[in-house]
Scaffold this active site. Structure first.
Site, PDB file in Angstrom:
ATOM      1  N   CYS A 175      56.545 -38.316 -14.056  1.00 55.55           N
ATOM      2  CA  CYS A 175      56.184 -37.900 -15.425  1.00 55.55           C
ATOM      3  C   CYS A 175      55.551 -39.057 -16.187  1.00 55.55           C
ATOM      4  O   CYS A 175      54.588 -38.866 -16.919  1.00 55.55           O
ATOM      5  CB  CYS A 175      57.415 -37.380 -16.154  1.00 55.55           C
ATOM      6  N   GLU A 210      62.936 -33.070 -21.321  1.00 59.75           N
ATOM      7  CA  GLU A 210      62.135 -34.181 -20.784  1.00 59.75           C
ATOM      8  C   GLU A 210      61.013 -33.537 -19.982  1.00 59.75           C
ATOM      9  O   GLU A 210      61.234 -33.078 -18.867  1.00 59.75           O
ATOM     10  CB  GLU A 210      62.987 -35.061 -19.860  1.00 59.75           C
TER      11      GLU A 210
HETATM   12  P1  NAP Z   1      59.348 -27.083 -13.117  1.00 58.74           P
HETATM   13  O1  NAP Z   1      58.616 -26.147 -12.280  1.00 58.74           O
HETATM   14  O2  NAP Z   1      59.365 -26.870 -14.583  1.00 58.74           O
HETATM   15  O3  NAP Z   1      60.831 -27.101 -12.555  1.00 58.74           O
HETATM   16  C1  NAP Z   1      61.847 -27.895 -13.126  1.00 58.74           C
HETATM   17  C2  NAP Z   1      63.166 -27.150 -13.034  1.00 58.74           C
HETATM   18  O4  NAP Z   1      63.106 -26.020 -13.906  1.00 58.74           O
HETATM   19  C3  NAP Z   1      63.462 -26.583 -11.661  1.00 58.74           C
HETATM   20  O5  NAP Z   1      64.848 -26.630 -11.457  1.00 58.74           O
HETATM   21  C4  NAP Z   1      62.987 -25.151 -11.757  1.00 58.74           C
HETATM   22  O6  NAP Z   1      63.623 -24.294 -10.847  1.00 58.74           O
HETATM   23  C5  NAP Z   1      63.379 -24.827 -13.180  1.00 58.74           C
HETATM   24  N1  NAP Z   1      62.596 -23.785 -13.812  1.00 58.74           N
HETATM   25  C6  NAP Z   1      61.280 -23.513 -13.662  1.00 58.74           C
HETATM   26  N2  NAP Z   1      60.922 -22.506 -14.469  1.00 58.74           N
HETATM   27  C7  NAP Z   1      62.030 -22.112 -15.141  1.00 58.74           C
HETATM   28  C8  NAP Z   1      62.301 -21.124 -16.106  1.00 58.74           C
HETATM   29  N3  NAP Z   1      61.357 -20.321 -16.573  1.00 58.74           N
HETATM   30  N4  NAP Z   1      63.551 -21.003 -16.581  1.00 58.74           N
HETATM   31  C9  NAP Z   1      64.519 -21.806 -16.136  1.00 58.74           C
HETATM   32  N5  NAP Z   1      64.337 -22.758 -15.207  1.00 58.74           N
HETATM   33  C10 NAP Z   1      63.098 -22.930 -14.722  1.00 58.74           C
HETATM   34  O7  NAP Z   1      58.855 -28.560 -12.948  1.00 58.74           O
HETATM   35  P2  NAP Z   1      58.615 -29.343 -11.598  1.00 58.74           P
HETATM   36  O8  NAP Z   1      57.340 -28.898 -11.016  1.00 58.74           O
HETATM   37  O9  NAP Z   1      59.818 -29.267 -10.730  1.00 58.74           O
HETATM   38  O10 NAP Z   1      58.525 -30.845 -12.126  1.00 58.74           O
HETATM   39  C11 NAP Z   1      57.342 -31.415 -12.518  1.00 58.74           C
HETATM   40  C12 NAP Z   1      57.265 -31.525 -14.024  1.00 58.74           C
HETATM   41  O11 NAP Z   1      58.409 -32.196 -14.539  1.00 58.74           O
HETATM   42  C13 NAP Z   1      56.085 -32.367 -14.429  1.00 58.74           C
HETATM   43  O12 NAP Z   1      55.458 -31.798 -15.549  1.00 58.74           O
HETATM   44  C14 NAP Z   1      56.720 -33.698 -14.794  1.00 58.74           C
HETATM   45  O13 NAP Z   1      55.946 -34.482 -15.639  1.00 58.74           O
HETATM   46  C15 NAP Z   1      58.010 -33.251 -15.403  1.00 58.74           C
HETATM   47  N6  NAP Z   1      58.995 -34.339 -15.403  1.00 58.74           N
HETATM   48  C16 NAP Z   1      59.364 -34.905 -16.589  1.00 58.74           C
HETATM   49  C17 NAP Z   1      60.256 -35.979 -16.601  1.00 58.74           C
HETATM   50  C18 NAP Z   1      60.677 -36.620 -17.896  1.00 58.74           C
HETATM   51  O14 NAP Z   1      61.649 -37.351 -17.869  1.00 58.74           O
HETATM   52  N7  NAP Z   1      60.000 -36.388 -19.009  1.00 58.74           N
HETATM   53  C19 NAP Z   1      60.769 -36.450 -15.400  1.00 58.74           C
HETATM   54  C20 NAP Z   1      60.379 -35.849 -14.209  1.00 58.74           C
HETATM   55  C21 NAP Z   1      59.480 -34.788 -14.224  1.00 58.74           C
HETATM   56  P3  NAP Z   1      62.855 -23.764  -9.521  1.00 58.74           P
HETATM   57  O15 NAP Z   1      62.564 -24.952  -8.704  1.00 58.74           O
HETATM   58  O16 NAP Z   1      63.829 -22.848  -8.922  1.00 58.74           O
HETATM   59  O17 NAP Z   1      61.605 -23.084 -10.016  1.00 58.74           O
END
Ligand code: NAP
Length: 454
Positions: free
Chosen positions: A262, A228
């Protein structure tokens, strides 16, 4: 990222956490796999009773959990309270519907009896974001645990106390040890956990970058994944729409959760006949917003969750403006200790600017003008994302064309894009794959086993 609670209102470090060691992770994996052996044999009634208890705990402690979210990531407290209620609802929804969703499906074949049965997979790893720290986790765990799986949560590093609170809610609700555990680990530690043979599948909600990394590891290990990811949802307003209502809803659609959603409406695609009026109405509403402490119930917009998000949105707006976009309101970083960014509206957006191509994760509305429905849909589809879409029109032909041609996981007509427990939720293109919620969400993490008996 350091695992810590840092108040986005003032940058104060409230608590830091040491990431788990390899041995501690090993202990949790073995607790999970052992827990699964007994838990997979429990009845739906047993699981449902625990999930209903979790709903009651959430409701009884609504304010406490809402405050925790607000302090860790800055969402306005009223919205945090609503989020906790929604978590209770998803627990009840799956407790009440699991029987129906998991009932074996019989089909007439050459067998005496042939049917499909739904069985749990084992340990599911959930990598979750900070923006809806409770909701994202509960919408995963409710169907997964009801189906007999066990969960391991790697939550975002800025919401560790939310992650621990969720584990403790489930233990207090009576789920056996090992059925749901929080792993306080940093993102580089995810790979080893995911490659472990005891982990059977992974779901990630977050950015495309994280999604690609996790999905490629899951692919190498041939494990099921659900993603997602981000979105840059269009909000199309045609000239036969109810403009006042559309503008009113647009404010919530863009600014809820301080603009960090999102499925937020990010690109407002306006028919030129109504564009001036819509713009004026939106601007008026933007002028009346209250920025401030998210714990104050009168606050509309709180600080962004982290300094990095503030930096990203600032750069994206600055670059788009340097390339020629006009600022109707906002657009300048504020003097404050916290991660505040002002509600901003941009128009006249240049073709290759960030506003055309990237997700804007903050309170920035991007306004575009088009001459007809075709141009609106072409612009709506001119993105790598395909999460949700909202279109405002009274014309049934327009609706039919929009539903047929917009490339997204959902289309909402005369309403904002939202998640509903009863409907599947998810994206296409780089917004991810797989679905959450409804029956489809529950069937993502089960073995759909065919049985044929002579
Ligand atoms: P993010 O940086 O990708 O982090 C999400 C999760 O992934 C965190 O637990 C993060 O851990 C972990 N993570 C990051 N890089 C990783 C890697 N290389 N390998 C494994 N785990 C990793 O995203 P965010 O900034 O928290 O969230 C914002 C994004 O999420 C936006 O793009 C938003 O649109 C999207 N989102 C989508 C939905 C949906 O349902 N489609 C819902 C909500 C949000 P750390 O915090 O430790 O880095």
């Amino acid at each position: 990222m350091t695992i810590a609670t840092i108040n986005p209102l003032n940058g104060e470090i409230l608590q830091t956490f040491t990431p788990l060691t390899s041995q501690e992770i090993e202990n949790k994996l073995s607790l999970g796999v052992n827990g699964f052996q007994d838990y997979r044999l429990t009845s739906l009634e047993f699981r449902g009773e625990k999930l209903l208890k979790a709903a009651v705990i959430l409701e009884e402690n609504q304010e406490k959990y809402a405050q925790l979210m607000t302090i860790e990531m800055g969402k306005p407290i009223k919205q945090a309270m609503t989020e906790i209620n929604k978590c209770a609802s998803v627990c009840r929804f799956y407790a009440e519907n699991a029987q129906k969703f998991l009932t074996p499906k019989y089909t007439d074949t050459d067998a005496t009896k042939s049917y499909v049965t739904y069985q749990p997979l084992g340990i599911i790893l959930a990598v979750m974001p900070w923006n809806f720290p409770f909701w994202q986790v509960f919408r995963f765990l409710s169907p997964a645990l009801m189906a007999g799986n066990v969960g391991l949560l790697k939550h975002a590093s800025n919401v560790p106390q939310c992650a621990l609170a969720i584990e403790s809610i489930l233990l207090s609700a009576g789920f056996p040890e090992g059925v749901f555990q929080t792993l306080l680990i940093e993102s580089p530690q995810v790979e080893k956990v995911l490659r472990d043979t005891r982990v059977k599948a992974v779901t990630l909600t977050g950015s495309e970058l994280a999604g690609k990394s996790v999905a490629s590891i899951a692919g190498q290990e041939l494990k099921k994944s659900v993603l997602e990811l981000g979105g840059s949802d269009p909000f199309i307003v045609l000239d036969d729409a109810n403009i006042e209502e559309a503008a009113q809803v647009a404010v919530t659609a863009r600014l809820s959760n301080n603009g960090q959603t999102c499925i937020a409406a990010k690109r407002f695609i306006l028919h030129h006949n109504i564009a001036d009026k819509f713009q004026e109405l939106l601007l008026e509403k933007y002028r009346n917003l209250t920025l401030g402490d998210p714990l104050n119930p009168n606050t509309d917009i709180g600080p962004l969750a982290t300094p990095n998000i503030l930096k990203d949105i600032t750069n994206q707006v600055n670059k788009t403006v340097e390339m020629g976009a006009k600022v109707l309101i906002g657009g300048e970083i504020m003097e404050s200790k916290g991660n505040f960014y002002p509600p901003t509206i941009l128009t006249d957006i240049p073709v290759n600017s960030p506003a055309m191509k990237e997700e804007f994760f903050g309170p920035v509305a991007l306004l575009f003008r088009v001459n007809n429905l075709k141009e609106a849909i072409d612009l709506a589809n001119n993105t790598i994302f395909g999460l949700g879409a909202s279109i405002w029109t009274k014309n049934e032909d327009n609706i039919e064309i929009a539903v047929r041609d917009i490339e997204s996981g959902s289309v909402f007509i005369n309403g904002l894009v939202k998640s509903d427990l009863r409907l599947p939720f998810g994206g296409t293109k780089q917004s991810g794959y797989g679905r959450e919620l409804s029956i489809e969400g529950m069937h993502e993490f089960v073995n759909i086993k065919t049985v044929w008996q002579k």
